[in-house]
Design a protein around this motif. Structure first.
Motif, short mmCIF file in Angstrom:
data_model
loop_
_atom_site.label_atom_id
_atom_site.label_comp_id
_atom_site.label_asym_id
_atom_site.label_seq_id
_atom_site.Cartn_x
_atom_site.Cartn_y
_atom_site.Cartn_z
N SER A 58 -1.93 17.29 26.47
CA SER A 58 -1.50 16.11 25.74
C SER A 58 -2.75 15.39 25.24
O SER A 58 -3.68 15.17 26.01
N ALA A 59 -2.76 15.03 23.95
CA ALA A 59 -3.98 14.47 23.34
C ALA A 59 -3.69 13.18 22.57
O ALA A 59 -3.65 13.17 21.35
N THR A 81 -11.55 9.36 18.49
CA THR A 81 -11.60 9.95 19.83
C THR A 81 -10.19 10.09 20.38
O THR A 81 -9.37 9.19 20.25
N ASN A 82 -9.91 11.22 20.99
CA ASN A 82 -8.67 11.45 21.72
C ASN A 82 -8.93 11.44 23.22
O ASN A 82 -10.08 11.40 23.66
N LEU A 83 -7.86 11.51 23.97
CA LEU A 83 -7.91 11.96 25.35
C LEU A 83 -7.43 13.40 25.38
O LEU A 83 -6.54 13.76 24.60
N ALA A 84 -7.99 14.22 26.23
CA ALA A 84 -7.48 15.56 26.46
C ALA A 84 -6.99 15.59 27.90
O ALA A 84 -7.79 15.63 28.84
N ILE A 85 -5.68 15.54 28.05
CA ILE A 85 -5.07 15.55 29.38
C ILE A 85 -4.48 16.93 29.60
O ILE A 85 -3.52 17.33 28.94
N MET A 138 -1.99 16.26 36.59
CA MET A 138 -3.10 16.44 35.65
C MET A 138 -4.16 17.32 36.29
O MET A 138 -4.61 17.05 37.39
N ARG A 139 -4.54 18.38 35.59
CA ARG A 139 -5.57 19.28 36.10
C ARG A 139 -6.96 18.76 35.72
O ARG A 139 -7.91 18.87 36.51
N GLU A 140 -7.09 18.23 34.48
CA GLU A 140 -8.35 17.66 34.02
C GLU A 140 -8.04 16.55 33.03
O GLU A 140 -7.00 16.57 32.37
N ILE A 141 -8.97 15.58 32.92
CA ILE A 141 -8.86 14.56 31.88
C ILE A 141 -10.24 14.36 31.26
O ILE A 141 -11.26 14.37 31.97
#
Length: 333
Positions: free
Chosen positions: A211-212, A231-235, A1-4
Motif C-alpha cells: 500500500s503506497a 513522497t509516498n509511504l511503502a507499506i 506490516m512486514r516493512e514500512i
C-alpha cells in the motif's frame, strides 16, 4: 506490516507527474520492464470526458506513466479482469483497497487469480466522491463540462493543483487546501463521499501486497500540504510485496528512507477516526432498533480503544440526534 518506508520514484519526471512520489507507477513500470507481468490493470482519465475515470490495461512502461495521477471520482477498474484471465495473461492490479478485496474474493472461487495475478498494489483511500464533485468544480470555474479536455485532481507537483483545462486552452487551478479542505465549490469533499466508503473496513489496503499512500511532510506532528518533492509511504503487507519492493529498489526504480509507525499515524489519523465513527454509529442504530449493516472482521474494538470514550460518545450521540431528526440514512454514518 512486514516493512514500512518513505518511498519515491528515481525518475524525476515520473515523480513530478505522479500524484505523490510515483511509487505505484514505478512498480508498474518495473514489472513490465522486467517481464514479471504482461500487463498492469489500473485506471486513467477518460479521454472523451476528462472529469470521469475509466479502466485501462497498460502493456508498456510508458502507458503506465501516461495514466499516473490520482483519480478521486468513481471508477470501475475491474471491468477488464475476466478479459485478462480468459487470455491467460499474467498481470498486476493497481486499484483502491475495495477493488483489491474484490480480486481476493474472486480468487476464492477462481483458481486462475492466484496463478495469473501475482501482485496487487493499492493506496490508503479516504473515500470516493460521486461524479457530482467534479461537475461542481467545473461549474465553479464557469466552464461547460463538454468544453473540458483535462481534469486533473492531483499531480504535476506534490500535491499539485486541481486543474481544469478547456479545449480552448484556458486553465483554472485550485490548490490542494482549497479543493479538499475548503468550500470553494459549494460542497466540501468529505460531504460527497459515497455511503459504502463511510463503512469501508479496509481503507488502508490490508489485503494488498503493498500500500503506497501519501508520505506527507509533518510539522508539529501534523501533515502540511505545501508543494514539495513527491513522497509516498511503502507499506509492505506480504512476502510477494517485500520481494517486489526490494527488487525494484535494487533495479534502481525506487528510493526509500526510514519512517516510523507514529509518523504514519500523524499523517493518516483520519483512517482510524472514520472506522471509529462507523463503529459507534452502527452501534447506535442497533440500540435504536434501526437497520444496521453487519461487518465481520471490522476490528471495531481496536478503533474504539484508540479513540477513547469521549470520541465514541460524541459520535454515538450525533447518530442518535440525526436519527431522531429523520435525516437521510446515508448521512447517519
Amino acid at each position: 506490516m512486514r516493512e514500512i518506508h518513505r518511498s519515491w520514484s528515481t525518475d524525476p519526471g515520473g515523480r513530478h507527474k505522479a500524484a505523490a512520489g510515483g511509487t505505484l507507477s514505478a512498480l508498474g513500470r518495473y514489472l513490465l520492464d522486467n517481464g514479471r507481468v504482461e500487463a498492469v490493470l489500473h485506471v486513467r482519465a477518460d479521454p472523451r470526458k476528462a472529469w470521469l475515470t475509466m479502466s485501462t490495461i497498460s502493456r508498456t512502461p510508458d502507458e503506465v506513466l501516461a495514466s499516473a495521477q490520482s483519480r478521486y471520482g468513481p471508477s470501475s477498474p475491474l471491468v477488464n479482469v475476466h478479459q485478462l484471465l480468459d487470455k491467460g495473461a499474467r498481470f498486476a492490479v493497481i486499484a483502491t483497497p475495495c477493488y483489491i478485496s474484490a480480486i481476493r474474493a474472486l480468487g476464492r472461487t477462481d483458481p486462475r487469480v492466484e496463478r495469473l495475478v501475482p501482485y496487487m498494489l493499492t493506496i490508503f483511500c479516504g473515500g470516493i466522491p460521486s461524479a457530482h464533485l467534479a461537475k461542481a468544480i467545473v461549474r465553479h470555474h464557469g466552464v461547460d463540462e463538454q468544453d473540458v479536455d483535462l481534469f486533473r485532481y492531483r499531480g504535476e507537483g506534490w500535491p499539485g493543483p486541481l486543474r481544469v483545462r478547456t479545449r480552448g486552452g484556458a486553465i483554472y487551478d485550485l490548490s490542494y487546501e482549497d479543493a479538499w479542505r475548503g468550500k470553494k465549490c459549494g460542497m466540501k469533499y468529505g460531504y460527497e463521499v459515497q455511503f459504502r466508503c463511510k463503512i469501508c473496513p479496509d481503507a488502508i489496503g490490508d489485503v494488498a501486497d503493498i500500500s503506497a499512500p501519501d508520505g506527507w511532510v509533518l510539522q508539529d506532528g501534523k501533515p502540511i500540504c505545501k508543494e514539495a518533492p513527491g513522497t509516498n509511504l511503502a507499506i509492505v503487507l506480504s512476502v510477494a510485496g517485500e520481494e517486489l519492493l526490494h527488487a525494484a529498489i535494487s533495479a534502481g526504480y525506487l528510493e526509500v528512507s526510514p519512517v516510523s509507525v507514529d509518523e504514519i499515524g500523524q499523517m493518516h489519523g483520519g483512517q482510524s477516526e472514520r472506522k471509529l465513527r462507523a463503529s459507534a454509529a452502527l452501534f447506535a442504530l442497533r440500540l435504536m432498533g434501526q437497520r444496521a449493516i453487519r461487518a465481520p472482521g471490522y476490528r471495531s474494538a481496536d478503533a474504539v480503544k484508540r479513540a477513547g470514550i469521549r470520541a465514541v460518545f460524541r459520535q454515538f450521540a450525533g447518530t442518535v440526534r440525526r436519527v431522531k431528526a429523520g435525516e437521510n440514512r446515508e448521512h447517519l454514518i
